[in-house]
Design a protein around this motif. Structure first.
Motif, PDB file in Angstrom:
ATOM      1  N   MET A  59       0.741  -1.175   0.063  1.00  0.00           N
ATOM      2  CA  MET A  59       0.062   0.153  -0.032  1.00  0.00           C
ATOM      3  C   MET A  59       0.834   1.313  -0.038  1.00  0.00           C
ATOM      4  SD  MET A  59      -3.164   0.970  -0.055  1.00  0.00           S
ATOM      5  CE  MET A  59      -2.900   2.504  -0.887  1.00  0.00           C
ATOM      6  N   ALA A  60       1.841   1.420   0.771  1.00  0.00           N
ATOM      7  CA  ALA A  60       2.995   2.457   0.816  1.00  0.00           C
ATOM      8  C   ALA A  60       3.520   2.596  -0.564  1.00  0.00           C
ATOM      9  CB  ALA A  60       3.783   1.947   1.885  1.00  0.00           C
ATOM     10  N   GLY A  61       3.933   1.403  -1.378  1.00  0.00           N
ATOM     11  CA  GLY A  61       4.354   1.504  -2.482  1.00  0.00           C
ATOM     12  C   GLY A  61       3.642   2.014  -3.568  1.00  0.00           C
ATOM     13  N   ILE A  62       2.338   2.056  -3.576  1.00  0.00           N
ATOM     14  CA  ILE A  62       1.486   2.272  -4.464  1.00  0.00           C
ATOM     15  C   ILE A  62       1.099   3.637  -4.259  1.00  0.00           C
ATOM     16  CG2 ILE A  62      -1.040   2.221  -5.034  1.00  0.00           C
ATOM     17  CD1 ILE A  62      -1.226  -0.812  -4.396  1.00  0.00           C
ATOM     18  N   ASN A  63       0.986   4.063  -2.967  1.00  0.00           N
ATOM     19  CA  ASN A  63       1.048   5.710  -2.568  1.00  0.00           C
ATOM     20  C   ASN A  63       2.116   6.522  -3.036  1.00  0.00           C
ATOM     21  OD1 ASN A  63      -0.388   7.843  -0.748  1.00  0.00           O
ATOM     22  ND2 ASN A  63       1.585   7.733   0.000  1.00  0.00           N
ATOM     23  N   ALA A 111       1.735  13.076  -8.676  1.00  0.00           N
ATOM     24  CA  ALA A 111       0.587  13.763  -8.168  1.00  0.00           C
ATOM     25  C   ALA A 111       0.504  15.238  -9.016  1.00  0.00           C
ATOM     26  CB  ALA A 111       0.465  13.880  -6.800  1.00  0.00           C
ATOM     27  N   ALA A 112       1.674  15.867  -8.761  1.00  0.00           N
ATOM     28  CA  ALA A 112       1.817  17.246  -9.435  1.00  0.00           C
ATOM     29  C   ALA A 112       1.277  17.291 -10.966  1.00  0.00           C
ATOM     30  CB  ALA A 112       3.363  17.896  -9.361  1.00  0.00           C
ATOM     31  N   GLY A 113       1.885  16.317 -11.675  1.00  0.00           N
ATOM     32  CA  GLY A 113       1.378  16.161 -13.154  1.00  0.00           C
ATOM     33  C   GLY A 113      -0.062  15.867 -13.375  1.00  0.00           C
ATOM     34  N   ILE A 114      -0.534  15.081 -12.240  1.00  0.00           N
ATOM     35  CA  ILE A 114      -2.110  14.824 -12.359  1.00  0.00           C
ATOM     36  C   ILE A 114      -2.786  15.966 -12.222  1.00  0.00           C
ATOM     37  CG2 ILE A 114      -3.900  13.098 -11.397  1.00  0.00           C
ATOM     38  CD1 ILE A 114      -1.756  11.435 -10.470  1.00  0.00           C
ATOM     39  N   THR A 115      -2.391  16.715 -11.238  1.00  0.00           N
ATOM     40  CA  THR A 115      -3.273  17.924 -10.919  1.00  0.00           C
ATOM     41  C   THR A 115      -3.315  18.899 -11.778  1.00  0.00           C
ATOM     42  OG1 THR A 115      -2.142  17.771  -8.396  1.00  0.00           O
ATOM     43  CG2 THR A 115      -3.430  19.640  -8.947  1.00  0.00           C
ATOM     44  N   ASN A 116      -2.521  19.313 -12.745  1.00  0.00           N
ATOM     45  CA  ASN A 116      -2.567  20.083 -13.682  1.00  0.00           C
ATOM     46  C   ASN A 116      -2.946  19.581 -14.954  1.00  0.00           C
ATOM     47  OD1 ASN A 116      -0.085  19.195 -14.169  1.00  0.00           O
ATOM     48  ND2 ASN A 116       0.718  21.096 -15.260  1.00  0.00           N
ATOM     49  N   GLY A 117      -3.631  18.452 -15.114  1.00  0.00           N
ATOM     50  CA  GLY A 117      -3.528  17.560 -16.366  1.00  0.00           C
ATOM     51  C   GLY A 117      -4.512  18.346 -17.336  1.00  0.00           C
ATOM     52  N   SER A 118      -5.384  19.232 -17.054  1.00  0.00           N
ATOM     53  CA  SER A 118      -6.154  19.914 -17.887  1.00  0.00           C
ATOM     54  C   SER A 118      -5.318  21.315 -18.461  1.00  0.00           C
ATOM     55  CB  SER A 118      -7.355  20.595 -17.288  1.00  0.00           C
ATOM     56  OG  SER A 118      -6.986  21.448 -16.350  1.00  0.00           O
ATOM     57  N   ASP A 119      -4.183  21.553 -18.072  1.00  0.00           N
ATOM     58  CA  ASP A 119      -3.277  22.224 -18.917  1.00  0.00           C
ATOM     59  C   ASP A 119      -2.914  21.693 -20.085  1.00  0.00           C
ATOM     60  OD1 ASP A 119      -3.152  24.541 -17.037  1.00  0.00           O
ATOM     61  OD2 ASP A 119      -1.390  23.698 -16.175  1.00  0.00           O
ATOM     62  N   PHE A 120      -2.705  20.568 -20.216  1.00  0.00           N
ATOM     63  CA  PHE A 120      -2.369  19.617 -21.634  1.00  0.00           C
ATOM     64  C   PHE A 120      -3.425  19.054 -22.337  1.00  0.00           C
ATOM     65  CE2 PHE A 120       1.315  20.150 -18.744  1.00  0.00           C
ATOM     66  CZ  PHE A 120       2.384  20.735 -19.833  1.00  0.00           C
ATOM     67  N   ILE A 133      13.956  16.350  -0.562  1.00  0.00           N
ATOM     68  CA  ILE A 133      13.499  15.687  -1.703  1.00  0.00           C
ATOM     69  C   ILE A 133      12.410  14.806  -1.555  1.00  0.00           C
ATOM     70  CG2 ILE A 133      14.040  14.353  -3.695  1.00  0.00           C
ATOM     71  CD1 ILE A 133      15.273  17.078  -3.593  1.00  0.00           C
ATOM     72  N   ALA A 134      12.537  13.900   0.046  1.00  0.00           N
ATOM     73  CA  ALA A 134      11.540  13.242   0.006  1.00  0.00           C
ATOM     74  C   ALA A 134      10.233  13.905   0.457  1.00  0.00           C
ATOM     75  CB  ALA A 134      11.715  12.326   1.583  1.00  0.00           C
ATOM     76  N   VAL A 135      10.256  15.259   1.008  1.00  0.00           N
ATOM     77  CA  VAL A 135       9.026  16.000   1.050  1.00  0.00           C
ATOM     78  C   VAL A 135       8.437  16.378  -0.189  1.00  0.00           C
ATOM     79  CG1 VAL A 135       8.231  18.373   1.816  1.00  0.00           C
ATOM     80  CG2 VAL A 135       9.905  17.057   3.355  1.00  0.00           C
ATOM     81  N   LEU A 136       9.220  16.706  -1.108  1.00  0.00           N
ATOM     82  CA  LEU A 136       8.596  16.941  -2.477  1.00  0.00           C
ATOM     83  C   LEU A 136       8.007  15.657  -3.174  1.00  0.00           C
ATOM     84  CD1 LEU A 136      11.586  18.771  -3.941  1.00  0.00           C
ATOM     85  CD2 LEU A 136       9.477  19.749  -3.138  1.00  0.00           C
ATOM     86  N   SER A 137       8.324  14.582  -2.831  1.00  0.00           N
ATOM     87  CA  SER A 137       7.849  13.290  -3.434  1.00  0.00           C
ATOM     88  C   SER A 137       6.524  13.078  -2.739  1.00  0.00           C
ATOM     89  CB  SER A 137       8.933  12.111  -3.405  1.00  0.00           C
ATOM     90  OG  SER A 137       9.966  12.279  -3.994  1.00  0.00           O
ATOM     91  N   SER A 138       6.327  13.518  -1.492  1.00  0.00           N
ATOM     92  CA  SER A 138       5.151  13.341  -0.640  1.00  0.00           C
ATOM     93  C   SER A 138       4.531  14.429  -0.722  1.00  0.00           C
ATOM     94  CB  SER A 138       5.661  13.054   0.838  1.00  0.00           C
ATOM     95  OG  SER A 138       6.579  11.908   0.790  1.00  0.00           O
ATOM     96  N   PHE A 139       4.267  15.358  -1.728  1.00  0.00           N
ATOM     97  CA  PHE A 139       3.758  16.416  -1.707  1.00  0.00           C
ATOM     98  C   PHE A 139       2.202  16.227  -1.957  1.00  0.00           C
ATOM     99  CE2 PHE A 139       4.837  20.721  -0.963  1.00  0.00           C
ATOM    100  CZ  PHE A 139       3.805  21.693  -1.521  1.00  0.00           C
ATOM    101  N   SER A 140       1.895  14.728  -2.386  1.00  0.00           N
ATOM    102  CA  SER A 140       0.411  14.259  -2.708  1.00  0.00           C
ATOM    103  C   SER A 140      -0.451  14.560  -1.444  1.00  0.00           C
ATOM    104  CB  SER A 140       0.549  13.050  -3.339  1.00  0.00           C
ATOM    105  OG  SER A 140       0.949  11.895  -1.985  1.00  0.00           O
ATOM    106  N   VAL A 141       0.342  14.778  -0.499  1.00  0.00           N
ATOM    107  CA  VAL A 141      -0.327  15.264   0.889  1.00  0.00           C
ATOM    108  C   VAL A 141      -0.948  16.469   0.742  1.00  0.00           C
ATOM    109  CG1 VAL A 141      -0.146  15.951   3.414  1.00  0.00           C
ATOM    110  CG2 VAL A 141       1.020  13.454   2.474  1.00  0.00           C
ATOM    111  N   PHE A 142      -0.534  17.231   0.028  1.00  0.00           N
ATOM    112  CA  PHE A 142      -1.266  18.879  -0.146  1.00  0.00           C
ATOM    113  C   PHE A 142      -2.042  18.832  -1.543  1.00  0.00           C
ATOM    114  CE2 PHE A 142       2.552  19.056   2.182  1.00  0.00           C
ATOM    115  CZ  PHE A 142       2.457  19.508   3.333  1.00  0.00           C
ATOM    116  N   LEU A 143      -1.588  18.020  -2.384  1.00  0.00           N
ATOM    117  CA  LEU A 143      -2.352  17.932  -3.765  1.00  0.00           C
ATOM    118  C   LEU A 143      -3.653  17.011  -3.876  1.00  0.00           C
ATOM    119  CD1 LEU A 143       0.885  18.094  -6.195  1.00  0.00           C
ATOM    120  CD2 LEU A 143      -0.437  19.903  -5.589  1.00  0.00           C
TER     121      LEU A 143
END
Length: 559
Positions: free
Chosen positions: A249-253, A260-269, A401-411
């Motif tokens: 489960m942790a690996g999937i997350n 997550a960042a790319g998913i969030t602004n998907g409509s831009d593309f 860098i670990a924080v950046l990878s975990s930014f899905s907490v906010f996104l």
């Protein structure tokens, strides 16, 4: 001429210009890159989206993905299961969030205005801009390492270049020169608009795809098969607090959160799509199939090279240097390594331009529409790499860098609000003309803020924030419940925010903000077929230049 007049003249000169006849008005909320895209600018077919997702797969990070799961103690089969499931979830959520762009041809910057309010939409926008700045810098640094390998292939003595930096500088001259060259080589791509991305996508996919497959075949041929790494079984640390199921489960997350960042602004593309099926076909085939295959190829290559060199090398630049003996190998070895490292570098270059720099340009255009378009915003984002100083982040602050990878907490909570609002509350109806003005806009809410979005976002962040904090601090004995919530951060944040936002809108419905749309195609956005699908009356070509006025949802609008 007085100073006041000179400043006004400079202001007029630097302001963006647009073709008013094409609805490209430039003001506090709009410019050419923020308006709903007309059919003439929607040039992306299925292969463009295939390439878009391919460049997010054909890279060092995705190549190394299985290693992080094996180091948790999971088996090869479990690692590949995580990758497949994670990629399917990414494709599904990408389509879910990007659908607004496919139907109404607006991007993330504008899309948030109807959920957060015209002014509060800056909140999710600023989060994206921060991420764009930092990830652009980090990608430039990683790409610089590959450029350094390329230089070593041509001039082997480059690997032995003296370090001219002092002990207080957390990098070497070898690394820094690679970064500088990568940055300058990337610069010309900033002038390429998203409508023209097809050729670079083709080059990247063919070059890097062929290179990866060739590398794997070479490794298998030289080693005579795969090494022990391929047969790694489950080896959970003794006394581990979490079972294999929780680690999966942790690996999937982690897999989903990394994009997550790319998913969030998907409509831009997605707004650039010629047809909705182009986005769906390109995204599913590339995101799921290519993403999974690259991880598999990376795993097989690492396993075969383990048999050749007696050690596991997950980082491609490290393995490439070993393959050519740090530049001292044969000319054939150096030529092969150059082809591989150049392919990786070019992919990193265009992935960064498309996923971080261009996206940053779009987001910055939303902050200052009068002065910044995609190109100017992309240049600002790219120049910011020198301000961010990625050598400080990479070499000193791995936890950052670990924080950046975990930014899905906010996104993820932002995505939950977006999906709930568009599908459940508005039932996929958007009043485009009210997204580009302050006066009498139904999306202005209370002083430009839809207060319902704020508690909904906070409720989505709160349950998983504690787990993020203890993970980053590397607490030796963190509360089990916090970690378990953090292992499901993406799904928890998405669904909690969606539910809370729905309940708040049901209990305190906004006035005249739901189920509204322009009866007429005010911006010339839709083809006749698209207009019928969304229930909008298309503007006929012969009426575009007329002075006839019509009533659009109770307001007089000139056609």
């Amino acid at each position: 001429m007085g100073i006041k007049h000179r400043l006004a003249a400079i202001d007029r000169k630097i302001q963006l210009k647009g073709n008013i006849a094409q609805h490209e008005q430039t003001d506090a909320w709009s410019n050419r890159d923020l308006i709903p895209l007309p059919p003439s600018r929607r040039t992306w077919g299925w292969f463009n989206y295939f390439g878009f997702w391919a460049i997010s797969s054909l890279n060092i990070a995705n190549w190394q993905t299985p290693s992080s799961f094996l180091t948790m103690g999971l088996s090869v089969r479990q690692a590949m299961l995580i990758i497949v499931v994670g990629r399917i979830i990414i494709a599904l959520f990408s389509a879910l969030i990007a659908w607004c762009g496919l139907e109404w041809h607006i991007g993330f910057t504008v899309q948030n205005r109807y959920s957060w309010g015209m002014r509060a939409s800056y909140f999710p926008l600023l989060q994206r801009i921060l991420l764009n700045f930092i990830w652009n810098a980090v990608q430039c640094w990683n790409g610089g390492r590959l450029i350094a390998v390329c230089i070593t292939c041509i001039w082997p003595s480059f690997a032995r270049i003296p370090n001219t930096f002092g002990p207080n500088m957390p990098t070497t001259t070898y690394e820094f020169v690679g970064f500088v060259i990568f940055w300058f080589l990337s610069t010309p791509f900033l002038w390429l608009r998203p409508e023209k991305f097809k050729l670079p996508f083709q080059i990247v996919c063919i070059w890097c795809g062929v290179g990866m497959l060739s590398w794997m075949i070479w490794g298998l041929a030289v080693a005579g098969g795969v090494g022990p790494l391929w047969n790694t079984g489950q080896q959970l640390p003794e006394g581990s607090k979490f079972s294999a199921s929780w680690l999966i489960m942790a690996g999937i997350n982690q897999t989903v959160g990394g994009l997550a960042a790319g998913i969030t602004n998907g409509s831009d593309f997605s707004r650039y799509a010629k047809a909705r099926r182009s986005y769906v076909i390109g995204t599913i085939t590339s995101c799921v199939i290519t993403g999974t295959l690259v991880c598999l190829v990376g795993l097989v290559t690492a396993a075969s090279c383990q048999k050749i060199y007696g050690e596991v090398y997950w980082n491609p630049p490290d393995l490439l240097m070993v393959m050519m003996d740090s530049g001292n190998g044969s000319s054939k070895a150096r030529a092969g390594v150059f082809f591989l490292s150049a392919g990786f570098a070019f992919t990193a270059m265009f992935e960064n331009i498309c996923g971080n720099t261009i996206a940053g340009g779009i987001d910055l255009a939303g902050l200052f529409p009068r002065y910044i378009d995609i190109r100017r915003g992309a240049i600002i984002t790219f120049v910011a790499a020198w301000v961010v100083q990625p050598w400080q982040l990479i070499n000193r602050a791995t936890t950052f860098i670990a924080v950046l990878s975990s930014f899905s907490v906010f996104l993820a909570p932002i995505m939950g609000i977006m999906a709930c609002d568009y599908y459940l509350l508005r039932k996929r109806k958007v009043r485009l003309s009210h997204l580009y003005r302050t006066h009498d806009s139904i999306y202005f809410f209370w002083h430009g803020v839809n207060w319902r979005a704020i508690p909904a976002w906070m409720c989505g962040v709160a349950p998983t924030l504690g787990g993020l904090i203890v993970t980053v601090r590397m607490d030796p004995d963190p509360p089990r419940a916090l970690i378990q919530l953090y292992y499901m951060a993406f799904l928890i944040g998405f669904f909690i925010s969606a539910v809370v936002f729905y309940v708040l809108n049901f209990a305190f419905p906004p006035k005249d903000a739901m189920d509204q749309y322009d009866e007429f195609d005010v911006y010339g956005t839709f083809t006749a077929k698209e207009a019928r699908r969304v229930g909008v009356v298309p503007i006929e070509d012969e009426r575009l230049g007329s002075e006839e006025n019509v009533i659009v949802n109770g307001e007089e609008t000139k056609l």
